[in-house]
Design a protein around this motif. Structure first.
Motif: not given
Length: 168
Positions: A93-104
């Motif tokens: 979950n953290i890794i998925f959110n990290f990728k998403t939040e960096m782009i967001n």
């Protein structure tokens, strides 16, 4: 590090014994190993992007799993398979959110300027230096962002977010 600063605030003599004299043995736990492994995975994902902006991230979960296992073995920490599975699920979950939040937060064209950068500054009127590491430096739309990774198992409550040690 946060934990080193926390130890110093708790008791400067304890900090001296643990970090400078190394006369108190450091003892880790599975949560510290988890934090180290997540930190490594996030660093590696950014380093992969730094090498090639068009390339997608490295395999963060693979990097997490390898580092987590290494840290547990190095620190002689035994945990049951159920807990490993739970922590690995959190890592996903953290890794998925990290990728998403960096782009967001920074957009698709952000630039990774640095990862795990050493920071040393003289402390005025002393023979000492402040030493730390910046986890990541990101450039987006001509603005630079300094990032310090944090993980916690108890969540980011408003009081935790306003804690002076958390927001240093």
């Amino acid at each position: 590090s946060y934990s080193e600063l926390k130890n110093w605030v708790k008791c400067s003599y304890y900090h001296k014994l643990l970090h400078l004299d190394k006369s108190i043995p450091y003892s880790s736990n599975q949560f510290a190993c988890f934090g180290t492994a997540i930190h490594t995975a996030c660093e590696n994902m950014l380093l992969c992007r730094k090498k090639d902006k068009n390339k997608n991230y490295s395999n963060g979960l693979r990097d997490f799993s390898r580092k987590f296992k290494t840290e547990l073995l190095k620190n002689k920490i035994e945990i049951d398979k159920k807990e490993v599975k739970e922590l690995t699920e959190q890592a996903k979950n953290i890794i998925f959110n990290f990728k998403t939040e960096m782009i967001n937060k920074f957009g698709k064209d952000y630039e990774v300027c640095g990862v795990e950068e050493l920071l040393k500054e003289d402390i005025e009127d002393t023979d000492f230096q402040f030493k730390g590491y910046v986890d990541a430096i990101i450039k987006s739309n001509n603005t630079y962002y300094v990032i310090d990774f944090k993980s916690t198992s108890w969540g980011w409550t408003s009081s935790r977010k306003s804690d002076k040690l958390t927001t240093y």
